[in-house]
Design a protein around this motif. Structure first.
Motif, short mmCIF file in Angstrom:
data_model
loop_
_atom_site.label_atom_id
_atom_site.label_comp_id
_atom_site.label_asym_id
_atom_site.label_seq_id
_atom_site.Cartn_x
_atom_site.Cartn_y
_atom_site.Cartn_z
N ASP A 2 -4.44 -5.03 -3.11
CA ASP A 2 -4.05 -5.79 -1.92
C ASP A 2 -5.06 -5.71 -0.79
OD1 ASP A 2 -3.06 -3.04 -1.70
OD2 ASP A 2 -2.15 -3.69 0.17
N GLU A 32 -8.34 -6.53 0.70
CA GLU A 32 -9.35 -7.55 0.37
C GLU A 32 -10.76 -6.96 0.24
OE1 GLU A 32 -8.92 -10.69 -0.54
OE2 GLU A 32 -6.76 -10.65 -0.23
N VAL A 48 -6.54 -10.30 -8.04
CA VAL A 48 -5.35 -10.81 -7.38
C VAL A 48 -4.96 -9.80 -6.30
CG1 VAL A 48 -4.48 -12.18 -9.31
CG2 VAL A 48 -3.72 -9.85 -9.06
N SER A 49 -4.60 -10.32 -5.14
CA SER A 49 -4.25 -9.43 -4.04
C SER A 49 -2.74 -9.26 -3.89
CB SER A 49 -4.86 -9.95 -2.73
OG SER A 49 -4.39 -11.24 -2.45
N ASP A 50 -1.97 -10.03 -4.60
CA ASP A 50 -0.51 -9.94 -4.53
C ASP A 50 0.00 -9.52 -5.91
OD1 ASP A 50 2.26 -10.40 -4.44
OD2 ASP A 50 2.03 -12.06 -3.04
N GLY A 51 0.61 -8.35 -5.95
CA GLY A 51 1.11 -7.83 -7.21
C GLY A 51 2.11 -8.74 -7.90
N ARG A 52 2.77 -9.59 -7.13
CA ARG A 52 3.74 -10.51 -7.74
C ARG A 52 3.05 -11.53 -8.64
NH1 ARG A 52 6.56 -12.03 -2.13
NH2 ARG A 52 4.33 -12.25 -1.72
N GLU A 53 1.74 -11.71 -8.49
CA GLU A 53 0.97 -12.64 -9.33
C GLU A 53 0.34 -11.95 -10.54
OE1 GLU A 53 -2.02 -14.27 -6.79
OE2 GLU A 53 -0.58 -14.90 -5.28
N LEU A 112 1.21 -1.21 -3.52
CA LEU A 112 1.09 -2.63 -3.25
C LEU A 112 2.30 -3.09 -2.45
CD1 LEU A 112 0.16 -3.73 -6.88
CD2 LEU A 112 -1.38 -3.83 -4.91
N PRO A 113 2.15 -4.12 -1.63
CA PRO A 113 3.33 -4.68 -0.97
C PRO A 113 4.17 -5.46 -2.00
CG PRO A 113 1.37 -5.95 -0.39
CD PRO A 113 0.91 -4.79 -1.23
N HIS A 114 5.43 -5.53 -1.78
CA HIS A 114 6.37 -6.34 -2.58
C HIS A 114 6.73 -5.71 -3.93
CE1 HIS A 114 5.51 -9.35 0.41
NE2 HIS A 114 4.25 -9.42 0.02
#
Length: 120
Positions: free
Chosen positions: A10, A12, A32-37, A56-58
């Motif tokens: 996350d 950058e 990828v910076s968003d773990g949801r992806e 990671l967030p989320h």
């Protein structure tokens, strides 16, 4: 053909550093910076290795590793955890979740690249 590495990070600056380092060593790196992806990208990109931040967030990197291990398409992909978690017992907990390697932040460039090479 270059080995493919997916980086889930996350921060950058760290993401750019990891991608640049890997590309300089002739790896095909995607971040990828968003773990949801992460899982969808892993299924589409079919990496030879996943480098996973744990905090990671989320979604937790540990949860993502567990989801990979439960997914027939992803379960055999090695995971290298790269994390600021460096307290006693953290490495054992991360490895128990399914990571094959562990590198603590801030990273040593030589140790980072060496760990990637060892897993591939």
């Amino acid at each position: 053909m270059a080995k493919k590495v997916l980086i889930v990070e996350d921060n950058e600056l760290n993401l750019k550093l990891f991608c640049d380092l890997l590309r300089a060593h002739d790896y095909d790196a995607r971040g990828v910076s968003d773990g949801r992806e992460a899982l969808a990208t892993a299924r589409e990109f079919a990496p030879d290795l996943v480098i996973m931040d744990i905090q990671l967030p989320h979604v937790s990197g540990l949860d993502l590793i567990a989801a990979m291990r439960a997914d027939d398409a992803l379960r055999e992909i090695p995971v290298m955890a790269v994390t600021a978690y460096a307290a006693h017992g953290d490495e054992a907990r991360i490895r128990a979740a399914g990571a094959q390697a562990y590198v603590s932040k801030p990273i040593s460039v030589m140790r980072f690249v060496g760990s990637v090479e060892a897993l591939l």
